[in-house]
Design a protein around this motif. Structure first.
Motif, PDB file in Angstrom:
ATOM      1  N   HIS A 119      37.057  41.310  38.089  1.00  0.00           N
ATOM      2  CA  HIS A 119      37.140  42.764  38.264  1.00  0.00           C
ATOM      3  C   HIS A 119      37.217  43.227  39.748  1.00  0.00           C
ATOM      4  CE1 HIS A 119      36.754  46.924  36.624  1.00  0.00           C
ATOM      5  NE2 HIS A 119      35.615  46.675  37.427  1.00  0.00           N
ATOM      6  N   SER A 120      36.372  42.813  40.430  1.00  0.00           N
ATOM      7  CA  SER A 120      36.173  43.144  41.850  1.00  0.00           C
ATOM      8  C   SER A 120      37.486  42.681  42.644  1.00  0.00           C
ATOM      9  CB  SER A 120      35.096  42.506  42.519  1.00  0.00           C
ATOM     10  OG  SER A 120      35.070  41.280  42.552  1.00  0.00           O
ATOM     11  N   ILE A 121      37.924  41.562  42.270  1.00  0.00           N
ATOM     12  CA  ILE A 121      39.253  41.141  43.248  1.00  0.00           C
ATOM     13  C   ILE A 121      40.509  41.837  42.611  1.00  0.00           C
ATOM     14  CG2 ILE A 121      40.940  39.367  43.126  1.00  0.00           C
ATOM     15  CD1 ILE A 121      38.814  37.418  42.876  1.00  0.00           C
ATOM     16  N   HIS A 122      40.329  42.411  41.627  1.00  0.00           N
ATOM     17  CA  HIS A 122      41.466  43.450  41.012  1.00  0.00           C
ATOM     18  C   HIS A 122      41.571  44.689  41.551  1.00  0.00           C
ATOM     19  CE1 HIS A 122      44.657  44.844  38.163  1.00  0.00           C
ATOM     20  NE2 HIS A 122      43.654  46.007  37.886  1.00  0.00           N
ATOM     21  N   TRP A 123      40.227  45.204  41.615  1.00  0.00           N
ATOM     22  CA  TRP A 123      40.085  46.735  42.183  1.00  0.00           C
ATOM     23  C   TRP A 123      40.034  46.784  43.543  1.00  0.00           C
ATOM     24  CZ3 TRP A 123      41.130  50.746  39.871  1.00  0.00           C
ATOM     25  CH2 TRP A 123      40.790  50.681  38.352  1.00  0.00           C
ATOM     26  N   PHE A 124      39.727  45.588  44.246  1.00  0.00           N
ATOM     27  CA  PHE A 124      39.780  45.715  45.887  1.00  0.00           C
ATOM     28  C   PHE A 124      41.384  45.444  46.103  1.00  0.00           C
ATOM     29  CE2 PHE A 124      35.187  44.045  46.888  1.00  0.00           C
ATOM     30  CZ  PHE A 124      34.740  45.120  46.662  1.00  0.00           C
ATOM     31  N   ASN A 125      42.056  44.571  45.355  1.00  0.00           N
ATOM     32  CA  ASN A 125      43.650  44.813  45.561  1.00  0.00           C
ATOM     33  C   ASN A 125      44.156  46.000  45.301  1.00  0.00           C
ATOM     34  OD1 ASN A 125      43.359  42.132  46.853  1.00  0.00           O
ATOM     35  ND2 ASN A 125      43.741  40.983  44.853  1.00  0.00           N
TER      36      ASN A 125
END
Length: 134
Positions: free
Chosen positions: A87-93
């Motif tokens: 989730h953090s990878i997706h939102w940071f991208n």
């Protein structure tokens, strides 16, 4: 009028190339992430309740500790951790797409913002880990 192979509609080709369709498996995982967050919330609420009732005796706290040592709970917590990381990878991208306009083609800004978000989250994680280990 047939739109295929017609260069009179350049905006449609731009919009179609702007957001590629995600993989179906990643889309399913993305939609299951809230369930892992619900699991973590329930475990934390159970821990708070056990700590509150711990004032009366030690039984509830040890029950919570044995609950956390269960292999099934460990596997669910690992799945929840992987969901949170995804989730953090997706939102940071996705953050640079929201902050910067769609017409901006400077990718260095996007990489700097994503790297900055990761840097801040890693620093906060290290500080919290040092605080807990103290």
């Amino acid at each position: 009028m047939n739109k295929k192979n017609n260069n009179q509609y350049p905006i449609e080709s731009y919009l179609n190339n702007l957001s590629p369709k995600p993989n179906w498996l990643l889309s399913i995982i993305q939609k299951l992430v809230p369930f892992s967050m619900i699991w973590v919330s329930l475990v934390l609420m159970y821990g708070v309740i056990c700590m509150y009732t711990n004032m009366m005796g030690q039984d509830e706290f040890y029950r919570f500790i044995f609950f956390l040592q269960s292999p099934f709970v460990i596997v669910l917590n690992c799945i929840a951790l992987l969901g949170a990381i995804y989730h953090s990878i997706h939102w940071f991208n996705l953050a640079p797409n929201v902050v910067f306009s769609a017409n901006s083609t400077k990718t260095t800004k996007c990489y700097l913002l994503t790297a900055g978000l990761w840097f801040v989250s890693i620093i906060i994680s290290i500080c919290l880990l040092l605080f807990i280990l103290r």
